[in-house]
Write a protein that holds these residues in place. Structure first.
Motif, short mmCIF file in Angstrom:
data_model
loop_
_atom_site.label_atom_id
_atom_site.label_comp_id
_atom_site.label_asym_id
_atom_site.label_seq_id
_atom_site.Cartn_x
_atom_site.Cartn_y
_atom_site.Cartn_z
N PRO A 93 -4.33 1.82 4.27
CA PRO A 93 -4.22 3.08 3.52
C PRO A 93 -2.86 3.75 3.78
O PRO A 93 -2.43 3.86 4.93
CB PRO A 93 -5.36 3.93 4.07
CG PRO A 93 -6.33 2.95 4.65
CD PRO A 93 -5.49 1.82 5.17
N LEU A 94 -2.21 4.17 2.71
CA LEU A 94 -0.88 4.79 2.81
C LEU A 94 -0.91 6.17 2.16
O LEU A 94 -1.52 6.36 1.12
CB LEU A 94 0.18 3.93 2.13
CG LEU A 94 0.37 2.53 2.69
CD1 LEU A 94 1.30 1.73 1.80
CD2 LEU A 94 0.90 2.59 4.12
N GLU A 95 -0.21 7.10 2.76
CA GLU A 95 -0.15 8.47 2.24
C GLU A 95 1.12 8.67 1.42
O GLU A 95 2.21 8.27 1.84
CB GLU A 95 -0.16 9.45 3.42
CG GLU A 95 -0.15 10.88 3.03
CD GLU A 95 -1.38 11.60 3.52
OE1 GLU A 95 -1.69 12.63 2.94
OE2 GLU A 95 -2.02 11.14 4.48
N ASN A 96 0.98 9.27 0.23
CA ASN A 96 2.11 9.65 -0.62
C ASN A 96 2.96 8.47 -1.08
O ASN A 96 4.17 8.60 -1.24
CB ASN A 96 3.01 10.68 0.07
CG ASN A 96 2.26 11.94 0.40
OD1 ASN A 96 1.49 12.43 -0.42
ND2 ASN A 96 2.47 12.46 1.59
N SER A 98 4.06 6.06 -4.01
CA SER A 98 3.97 5.98 -5.46
C SER A 98 4.77 4.79 -5.99
O SER A 98 5.77 4.39 -5.41
CB SER A 98 4.44 7.28 -6.12
OG SER A 98 5.79 7.50 -5.87
N THR A 120 1.05 7.91 -8.04
CA THR A 120 0.82 7.91 -6.60
C THR A 120 -0.50 7.20 -6.33
O THR A 120 -1.52 7.52 -6.93
CB THR A 120 0.78 9.36 -6.06
OG1 THR A 120 2.03 9.98 -6.36
CG2 THR A 120 0.53 9.38 -4.56
N GLU A 122 -3.91 6.06 -4.41
CA GLU A 122 -4.91 6.69 -3.55
C GLU A 122 -4.73 6.15 -2.14
O GLU A 122 -4.29 5.03 -1.94
CB GLU A 122 -6.32 6.37 -4.05
CG GLU A 122 -6.63 6.95 -5.40
CD GLU A 122 -8.00 6.52 -5.89
OE1 GLU A 122 -8.86 6.15 -5.06
OE2 GLU A 122 -8.20 6.55 -7.11
N LYS A 123 -5.10 6.95 -1.16
CA LYS A 123 -4.99 6.52 0.24
C LYS A 123 -6.20 5.64 0.58
O LYS A 123 -7.21 6.12 1.07
CB LYS A 123 -4.89 7.73 1.17
CG LYS A 123 -4.61 7.35 2.61
CD LYS A 123 -4.45 8.55 3.51
CE LYS A 123 -4.21 8.07 4.93
NZ LYS A 123 -4.04 9.19 5.83
N THR A 124 -6.06 4.36 0.26
CA THR A 124 -7.14 3.41 0.49
C THR A 124 -6.53 2.01 0.62
O THR A 124 -5.42 1.77 0.16
CB THR A 124 -8.17 3.42 -0.66
OG1 THR A 124 -9.19 2.46 -0.40
CG2 THR A 124 -7.52 3.11 -2.00
N PRO A 167 5.99 5.73 1.40
CA PRO A 167 4.84 6.46 1.94
C PRO A 167 5.24 7.22 3.20
O PRO A 167 6.28 6.94 3.80
CB PRO A 167 3.85 5.35 2.26
CG PRO A 167 4.68 4.14 2.48
CD PRO A 167 5.87 4.29 1.58
N THR A 168 4.40 8.15 3.59
CA THR A 168 4.63 8.91 4.81
C THR A 168 4.82 7.98 6.00
O THR A 168 5.61 8.25 6.90
CB THR A 168 3.45 9.87 5.07
OG1 THR A 168 3.28 10.68 3.90
CG2 THR A 168 3.68 10.75 6.27
N GLU A 169 4.10 6.86 5.98
CA GLU A 169 4.17 5.88 7.07
C GLU A 169 5.48 5.10 7.08
O GLU A 169 5.74 4.35 8.02
CB GLU A 169 2.99 4.89 6.97
CG GLU A 169 1.63 5.52 7.12
CD GLU A 169 1.11 6.18 5.84
OE1 GLU A 169 0.00 6.73 5.90
OE2 GLU A 169 1.80 6.17 4.81
#
Length: 191
Positions: A93-96, A98, A120, A122-124, A167-169
């Motif tokens: 799962p990754l945040e932000n 796109s 973007t 989904e965080k999954t 992503p945020t990561e």
């Protein structure tokens, strides 16, 4: 009673024929819709993750705005609307994060701007379907956007996917892409 049954059967047969005719006219334009053939540029075939079939494309995004998949065998036409979709899965799962789905082309030999949709995820880490519609109805003339005319000819058409934002990561991140669909759709009547 017999005529009513025959009428129902006739209506059913006509409905099925119309559905088959409609599907045939709007077939998938992707040169590798199931991502099984390895025809698309830039990505590698993967056999460990798939939405359907036995394979998908694997992309290792190391920076943004780098093309991940390119299908340069798709033929788009001016003033027509297209429905595009793809199934996407990330390793975790990754945040932000796109992706950009874009269609590039030239009009009458001149380079036109890309039409792009940014989505973007989904965080999954499950498969998710990304969809958008695209219509080639504008072009640039002397740096001004103007309406396309019915005689304008599109050349060098292509569909591609790239990372629009990290992503945020952070990057690099691995993404799997499967079941690409590109179909011409009839325009809704004007009201």
């Amino acid at each position: 009673m017999k005529s009513k049954v025959l009428t129902v059967i006739l209506i059913f047969v006509l409905t099925v024929q119309m559905a088959v005719f409609s599907m045939a006219n709007y077939s998938n334009l992707s040169s590798d819709p199931g991502c099984e053939l390895g025809k698309l540029k830039l990505a590698t075939i993967n056999e460990k993750e798939q939405h359907s079939g036995d394979k998908s494309y694997e992309v290792n995004f190391t920076k943004t705005w780098t093309k991940a998949i390119e299908d340069n065998q798709v033929k788009f036409e001016a003033l027509k609307t297209y429905y595009c979709s793809a199934w996407i899965k990330t390793e975790k799962p990754l945040e932000n994060f796109s992706l950009a789905f874009a269609i590039g082309h030239k009009i009458d030999g001149a380079v036109s701007e890309l039409t792009m949709t940014r989505k973007t995820l989904e965080k999954t880490d499950s498969w998710q379907r990304i969809t958008f519609k695209y219509k080639v109805d504008k072009k640039k003339v002397n740096k001004q956007e103007v309406a396309i005319e019915s005689g304008d000819v599109l050349t060098d058409t292509k569909f591609f996917i790239s990372a629009a934002s990290a992503p945020t990561e952070g990057l690099p991140q691995t993404v799997y892409i499967d079941d690409i669909e590109i179909r011409e759709v009839p325009d809704a009547p004007e009201k």
